[in-house]
Design a protein around this motif. Sequence first.
Motif, PDB file in Angstrom:
ATOM      1  N   TYR A   1       0.819  -1.212   0.000  1.00  0.00           N
ATOM      2  CA  TYR A   1       0.000   0.000   0.000  1.00  0.00           C
ATOM      3  C   TYR A   1       0.855   1.265   0.000  1.00  0.00           C
ATOM      4  N   ASN A   2       2.092   1.151  -0.454  1.00  0.00           N
ATOM      5  CA  ASN A   2       2.966   2.317  -0.584  1.00  0.00           C
ATOM      6  C   ASN A   2       2.255   3.333  -1.487  1.00  0.00           C
ATOM      7  N   PRO A   3       2.189   4.598  -1.092  1.00  0.00           N
ATOM      8  CA  PRO A   3       1.468   5.601  -1.892  1.00  0.00           C
ATOM      9  C   PRO A   3       1.983   5.746  -3.329  1.00  0.00           C
ATOM     10  N   GLN A   4       3.245   5.443  -3.566  1.00  0.00           N
ATOM     11  CA  GLN A   4       3.791   5.549  -4.920  1.00  0.00           C
ATOM     12  C   GLN A   4       3.180   4.525  -5.877  1.00  0.00           C
ATOM     13  N   LEU A   5       2.567   3.473  -5.328  1.00  0.00           N
ATOM     14  CA  LEU A   5       1.984   2.416  -6.162  1.00  0.00           C
ATOM     15  C   LEU A   5       0.556   2.725  -6.611  1.00  0.00           C
ATOM     16  N   HIS A   6      -0.146   3.554  -5.855  1.00  0.00           N
ATOM     17  CA  HIS A   6      -1.559   3.825  -6.149  1.00  0.00           C
ATOM     18  C   HIS A   6      -2.356   2.516  -6.162  1.00  0.00           C
ATOM     19  N   THR A   7      -2.165   1.690  -5.151  1.00  0.00           N
ATOM     20  CA  THR A   7      -2.832   0.388  -5.041  1.00  0.00           C
ATOM     21  C   THR A   7      -4.334   0.578  -4.863  1.00  0.00           C
ATOM     22  N   LYS A   8      -5.104  -0.185  -5.626  1.00  0.00           N
ATOM     23  CA  LYS A   8      -6.572  -0.121  -5.571  1.00  0.00           C
ATOM     24  C   LYS A   8      -7.153  -1.530  -5.505  1.00  0.00           C
ATOM     25  N   HIS A   9      -8.212  -1.703  -4.728  1.00  0.00           N
ATOM     26  CA  HIS A   9      -8.983  -2.946  -4.744  1.00  0.00           C
ATOM     27  C   HIS A   9      -9.914  -2.881  -5.947  1.00  0.00           C
ATOM     28  N   LEU A  10      -9.983  -3.960  -6.717  1.00  0.00           N
ATOM     29  CA  LEU A  10     -10.848  -3.992  -7.895  1.00  0.00           C
ATOM     30  C   LEU A  10     -12.222  -4.522  -7.507  1.00  0.00           C
ATOM     31  N   SER A  11     -13.206  -4.240  -8.334  1.00  0.00           N
ATOM     32  CA  SER A  11     -14.569  -4.660  -8.022  1.00  0.00           C
ATOM     33  C   SER A  11     -15.194  -5.389  -9.200  1.00  0.00           C
ATOM     34  N   SER A  12     -16.411  -5.748  -9.047  1.00  0.00           N
ATOM     35  CA  SER A  12     -17.257  -6.472 -10.000  1.00  0.00           C
ATOM     36  C   SER A  12     -16.551  -7.710 -10.543  1.00  0.00           C
ATOM     37  N   LEU A  13     -16.255  -7.774 -11.825  1.00  0.00           N
ATOM     38  CA  LEU A  13     -15.689  -8.985 -12.432  1.00  0.00           C
ATOM     39  C   LEU A  13     -14.348  -9.396 -11.846  1.00  0.00           C
ATOM     40  N   MET A  14     -13.624  -8.453 -11.291  1.00  0.00           N
ATOM     41  CA  MET A  14     -12.283  -8.749 -10.783  1.00  0.00           C
ATOM     42  C   MET A  14     -12.203  -8.626  -9.259  1.00  0.00           C
ATOM     43  N   GLU A  15     -13.330  -8.831  -8.584  1.00  0.00           N
ATOM     44  CA  GLU A  15     -13.362  -8.741  -7.134  1.00  0.00           C
ATOM     45  C   GLU A  15     -12.356  -9.722  -6.537  1.00  0.00           C
ATOM     46  N   GLY A  16     -11.649  -9.288  -5.524  1.00  0.00           N
ATOM     47  CA  GLY A  16     -10.619 -10.114  -4.892  1.00  0.00           C
ATOM     48  C   GLY A  16      -9.227  -9.804  -5.417  1.00  0.00           C
ATOM     49  N   LEU A  17      -9.157  -9.057  -6.519  1.00  0.00           N
ATOM     50  CA  LEU A  17      -7.867  -8.648  -7.071  1.00  0.00           C
ATOM     51  C   LEU A  17      -7.580  -7.207  -6.686  1.00  0.00           C
ATOM     52  N   LEU A  18      -6.315  -6.861  -6.744  1.00  0.00           N
ATOM     53  CA  LEU A  18      -5.879  -5.489  -6.537  1.00  0.00           C
ATOM     54  C   LEU A  18      -5.058  -5.091  -7.747  1.00  0.00           C
ATOM     55  N   SER A  19      -4.805  -3.814  -7.893  1.00  0.00           N
ATOM     56  CA  SER A  19      -3.938  -3.359  -8.971  1.00  0.00           C
ATOM     57  C   SER A  19      -3.046  -2.245  -8.454  1.00  0.00           C
ATOM     58  N   PHE A  20      -1.908  -2.089  -9.113  1.00  0.00           N
ATOM     59  CA  PHE A  20      -1.078  -0.915  -8.875  1.00  0.00           C
ATOM     60  C   PHE A  20      -0.623  -0.386 -10.218  1.00  0.00           C
ATOM     61  N   ARG A  21      -0.298   0.906 -10.236  1.00  0.00           N
ATOM     62  CA  ARG A  21       0.049   1.578 -11.481  1.00  0.00           C
ATOM     63  C   ARG A  21       1.540   1.503 -11.756  1.00  0.00           C
ATOM     64  N   ILE A  22       1.877   1.208 -13.000  1.00  0.00           N
ATOM     65  CA  ILE A  22       3.239   1.412 -13.478  1.00  0.00           C
ATOM     66  C   ILE A  22       3.303   2.860 -13.970  1.00  0.00           C
ATOM     67  N   THR A  23       2.362   3.199 -14.837  1.00  0.00           N
ATOM     68  CA  THR A  23       2.141   4.571 -15.297  1.00  0.00           C
ATOM     69  C   THR A  23       0.633   4.751 -15.332  1.00  0.00           C
ATOM     70  N   ARG A  24       0.177   5.892 -15.777  1.00  0.00           N
ATOM     71  CA  ARG A  24      -1.275   6.073 -15.900  1.00  0.00           C
ATOM     72  C   ARG A  24      -1.868   5.116 -16.937  1.00  0.00           C
ATOM     73  N   ASP A  25      -1.065   4.673 -17.883  1.00  0.00           N
ATOM     74  CA  ASP A  25      -1.552   3.772 -18.934  1.00  0.00           C
ATOM     75  C   ASP A  25      -1.329   2.292 -18.654  1.00  0.00           C
ATOM     76  N   TRP A  26      -0.408   1.948 -17.780  1.00  0.00           N
ATOM     77  CA  TRP A  26      -0.057   0.543 -17.528  1.00  0.00           C
ATOM     78  C   TRP A  26      -0.277   0.199 -16.060  1.00  0.00           C
ATOM     79  N   LEU A  27      -0.817  -1.007 -15.809  1.00  0.00           N
ATOM     80  CA  LEU A  27      -1.056  -1.444 -14.449  1.00  0.00           C
ATOM     81  C   LEU A  27      -0.744  -2.922 -14.299  1.00  0.00           C
ATOM     82  N   VAL A  28      -0.632  -3.348 -13.050  1.00  0.00           N
ATOM     83  CA  VAL A  28      -0.403  -4.754 -12.710  1.00  0.00           C
ATOM     84  C   VAL A  28      -1.532  -5.190 -11.792  1.00  0.00           C
TER      85      VAL A  28
END
Length: 92
Positions: free
Chosen positions: A37-64
Motif C-alpha cells: 500500500y505504498n502511496p507511490q503504487l496507487h494500489t486499488k482494490h478492484l470490483s465487479s468482475l475482478m473482485e478479490g484482485l488489486l492493482s497498482f500503477r506502473i504509469t497512468r496507462d499501464w497497471l499490474v
Amino acid sequence: MIRVVYHHDFFKRTKKLPEAQQRKLAKLLVLLKKNPYNPQLHTKHLSSLMEGLLSFRITRDWLVNFQFISDVERAKWKRVAKRNVSISEPRS
C-alpha cells in the motif's frame, strides 16, 4: 516482506512492455514487496468482475493486477495490462 508467486504469463507479458515501463516496474515491485500500500503504487482494490484482485500503477496507462493468497504475506501477480484492455484472465 511479502513472498511473491508469479502467474505463468507474468514474465511473458512484462517483456512486451516498453523498456521505460519495464525499468519502472522493477523498482515498483521492490516497493510492493515491502509495502503493498505504498502511496507511490496507487494500489486499488478492484470490483465487479475482478473482485478479490488489486492493482497498482506502473504509469497512468499501464497497471499490474495481483491478489493476496492464503495470507497477507503472499501475493500472486496476475497480469500486466494496458488500461482499457479487456478484463479477462490471461490466456495460457
